[in-house]
Design an enzyme around this catalytic site. Structure first.
Site, PDB file in Angstrom:
ATOM      1  N   LYS A  66       1.892  -4.405   5.073  1.00 43.86           N
ATOM      2  CA  LYS A  66       3.107  -2.538   4.565  1.00 43.86           C
ATOM      3  C   LYS A  66       4.145  -1.990   5.539  1.00 43.86           C
ATOM      4  O   LYS A  66       5.183  -1.376   5.349  1.00 43.86           O
ATOM      5  CB  LYS A  66       2.390  -1.852   3.578  1.00 43.86           C
ATOM      6  CG  LYS A  66       3.136  -2.593   2.060  1.00 43.86           C
ATOM      7  CD  LYS A  66       4.154  -2.976   1.189  1.00 43.86           C
ATOM      8  CE  LYS A  66       3.698  -3.167  -0.198  1.00 43.86           C
ATOM      9  NZ  LYS A  66       4.799  -3.979  -0.708  1.00 43.86           N
ATOM     10  N   SER A  91       2.221   4.054  -5.503  1.00 43.13           N
ATOM     11  CA  SER A  91       0.319   4.560  -5.930  1.00 43.13           C
ATOM     12  C   SER A  91      -0.427   3.261  -5.065  1.00 43.13           C
ATOM     13  O   SER A  91      -1.941   3.463  -4.641  1.00 43.13           O
ATOM     14  CB  SER A  91       0.349   3.926  -7.445  1.00 43.13           C
ATOM     15  OG  SER A  91       0.610   2.639  -7.310  1.00 43.13           O
ATOM     16  N   GLU A 217       1.376 -15.840  -7.086  1.00 45.79           N
ATOM     17  CA  GLU A 217       1.344 -14.868  -8.068  1.00 45.79           C
ATOM     18  C   GLU A 217       0.177 -14.921  -9.262  1.00 45.79           C
ATOM     19  O   GLU A 217      -0.864 -15.625  -9.628  1.00 45.79           O
ATOM     20  CB  GLU A 217       2.277 -14.757  -8.848  1.00 45.79           C
ATOM     21  CG  GLU A 217       4.001 -14.122  -9.002  1.00 45.79           C
ATOM     22  CD  GLU A 217       4.858 -14.883  -9.860  1.00 45.79           C
ATOM     23  OE1 GLU A 217       5.908 -13.916  -9.731  1.00 45.79           O
ATOM     24  OE2 GLU A 217       4.788 -15.336 -10.740  1.00 45.79           O
ATOM     25  N   GLY A 221       0.556 -12.299 -14.062  1.00 47.13           N
ATOM     26  CA  GLY A 221       1.621 -11.312 -14.232  1.00 47.13           C
ATOM     27  C   GLY A 221       2.750 -12.345 -12.953  1.00 47.13           C
ATOM     28  O   GLY A 221       2.969 -12.689 -12.431  1.00 47.13           O
ATOM     29  N   ASP A 223       5.962 -13.353 -13.257  1.00 50.99           N
ATOM     30  CA  ASP A 223       7.536 -12.963 -13.541  1.00 50.99           C
ATOM     31  C   ASP A 223       8.116 -14.033 -12.247  1.00 50.99           C
ATOM     32  O   ASP A 223       9.067 -14.409 -12.508  1.00 50.99           O
ATOM     33  CB  ASP A 223       7.724 -11.795 -13.822  1.00 50.99           C
ATOM     34  CG  ASP A 223       7.389 -10.848 -12.381  1.00 50.99           C
ATOM     35  OD1 ASP A 223       6.228 -10.959 -12.238  1.00 50.99           O
ATOM     36  OD2 ASP A 223       7.958 -10.772 -11.388  1.00 50.99           O
ATOM     37  N   SER A 317      -2.765 -10.937   3.146  1.00 51.54           N
ATOM     38  CA  SER A 317      -1.969  -9.606   3.039  1.00 51.54           C
ATOM     39  C   SER A 317      -2.350  -8.064   3.316  1.00 51.54           C
ATOM     40  O   SER A 317      -1.667  -7.420   4.312  1.00 51.54           O
ATOM     41  CB  SER A 317      -0.970  -9.327   1.775  1.00 51.54           C
ATOM     42  OG  SER A 317      -1.313  -9.628   0.798  1.00 51.54           O
TER      43      SER A 317
END
Lengths: 337, 337
Positions: A66, A91, A217, A221, A223, A317
């Site tokens: 990130k 968060s 994923e 989840g 999606d 990651s």
């Protein structure tokens, strides 16, 4: 560059980033983000009959990829925008990444964090000199609240994934991987909001066009997989999974078209497979990897038979896992509480 | 080279290794041992006011520096010796290191391991194709037993630390560190039997002659410090410490004179400090480090005020810790059992 933009449907006022943005981001983050090591494991290779290359963003500053996107986004602001400061909601790792990037680039960060966020996380973010605004995650719409604060105070909003400079910044991890290993046959990348996957796809499309890139994923989840099948962004309820960085409910307006165009497929893994990968990393590769950081490896191990004898990249990651939770996952008999 | 040997008291029939042996070992292990990364930590640097360079042998093959010395020793055998095979005794990393080196170099390894060694460790060693001979660690003298087997079967005995090729091989870790970082002001190295420390001292004496090299022992087992003070090898009872790789009772006939000549000092740390360093590595640097591997870091953190603003190397020796024990150490409230 224009051609690339026009090939894609215009879904948003923000332009889609491309490979040149990833390359420019690499120049901006150089010397600020760590160039993380690519680790090998004879055990993993032997066990699965594949040559694995693990790009270890758990060793990145802040413990996750990130930082790349956050730094690139803040570094891309105009002097006037930088004078006003930035605002972000998160968060998780994005908040700390923005706080650190703002401090390094001498601008002011305001962060919206849920009032029940872990004290250690609030403290760490405050430690980077950021202003914290807490909100009630059950009663308040953080996105609307952030937008209102941004408008009132003229702050530049940097969302966690759906932003050209964030996507381009995240793409620098895969760019470094390809620079070090040369073309790979396949690359597995975790998928939450899609920033890392979209950035990786942009890097791969130019540097390793034959590389099959997979988004991964949590099974609970999926999606992204649903969206790919439906040809539109599908929204799901907040999924229950230990991969807390992939508890997103939908892809972004920018990340989806990039994923749609370039990804080979989106696959899923179970929480049990994540724990298995987490134990493997700790036991055999001596690395602490957070559950979300295990998504790509768990899928790569699962799909290894299809890539027998080939060279497969795995984007690890991040490593920001609560030590007590990590310890429980490692214990053969996890405590009942 | 001769001069260096003659400056030292001749305590044994085996000659003392020197820097040229370390350099030759580096040539032998190149391409077989991993060139492990040197990791940095902004958090550690900021907290202690020092620039730390962590040489991460927890990422070495087998999870510990021991592979370097074992490989160098087996690779240094004559063809006739290699035809006969090698023998070693160890309850820890040396056994697996010898087993792997023997397999890679196409010779046969026989290993003496205590009958109560963890099943996983016996299995792993056997997995490398080694023959295992178990003994009762409370009733049998493993050294005498090993020597007898070596004599009977014409096997070459490779002890865990007191051997020129083992010492030279272990020195290649510090050699790589200095190659990557240039001279350092100080270097902290864990100390059990002294193979890693002696090898590091040989590398430092030539590559960074002004670098102050410290040996680090567990407080409960400070035979090295006592030996340095007494000017002779002091033997102590088996120490009780979580640093299981440093539960040695005395230095070696070869390691002691090298340490005596070159070391700046030998310092100690408590088990609580080891746990603190282990947690720091997991939480902030995302690495799994075994207790013995934390000795150097714990001392470097403790002595940081003396090295304010300086460049300090830390040899992280290994990461082979039982996951359940590791999990307990990480838990804030470790289980009572």
């Amino acid at each position: 560059m224009l051609a690339a933009i026009h090939r894609l449907p215009i879904l948003t006022a923000m332009r889609l980033p491309d490979f040149y943005d990833v390359r420019a981001a690499a120049g901006r983050v150089a010397g600020h983000a760590h160039r993380t090591p690519v680790m090998r494991s004879t055990t993993a290779d032997t066990r699965h009959g594949v040559q694995f290359f693990f790009k270890c963003e758990n060793f990145q500053r802040m413990g996750a990829f990130k930082f790349r996107g956050a730094y690139n986004a803040v570094a891309s602001l105009t002097p006037a925008q930088r004078d006003n400061g930035v605002i972000a909601f998160s968060s998780g790792n994005h908040a700390q990444a923005i706080a650190l990037a703002a401090r390094l680039l001498d601008t002011r960060a305001t962060l919206l964090m849920p009032s029940d966020a872990p004290a250690a996380k609030l403290e760490a973010t405050r430690g980077y000199g950021a202003a914290i605004v807490t909100y009630d995650r059950f009663r308040e719409d953080r996105q609307a609240l952030t937008q209102r604060l941004a408008d009132e105070h003229g702050l530049e909003l940097i969302p966690p994934y759906d932003h050209p400079a964030v996507i381009a910044g995240q793409g620098t991890a895969a760019l470094e991987l390809f620079e070090e290993t040369g073309p790979l046959d396949a690359l597995f990348v975790c998928l939450g909001g899609g920033g890392l996957l979209a950035g990786s796809l942009l890097a791969a499309a130019t540097l390793a066009p034959d590389c099959a890139v997979y988004g991964v994923e949590p099974q609970a989840g999926d999606d992204g997989r649903q969206s790919l099948r439906a040809g539109r962004i599908v929204t799901i309820p907040v999924p229950r999974t230990i991969a807390d960085g992939a508890m997103t409910t939908h892809l972004g307006q920018l990340t989806f078209p990039i994923i749609q165009q370039h990804v080979r497929d989106i696959v899923t893994v179970t929480d049990a497979q994540l724990v298995g990968a987490m134990r493997f990393f700790a036991e055999r590769m001596k690395m602490v990897v957070e559950p979300t950081g295990c998504l790509a490896a768990a899928a790569a191990f699962e799909h290894a038979p299809r890539w027998h004898g080939k060279r497969v990249g795995v984007l690890v990651s991040g490593g920001n896992v609560d030590l007590a939770a990590f310890a429980r996952a490692l214990s053969e008999d996890p405590p009942a509480n």
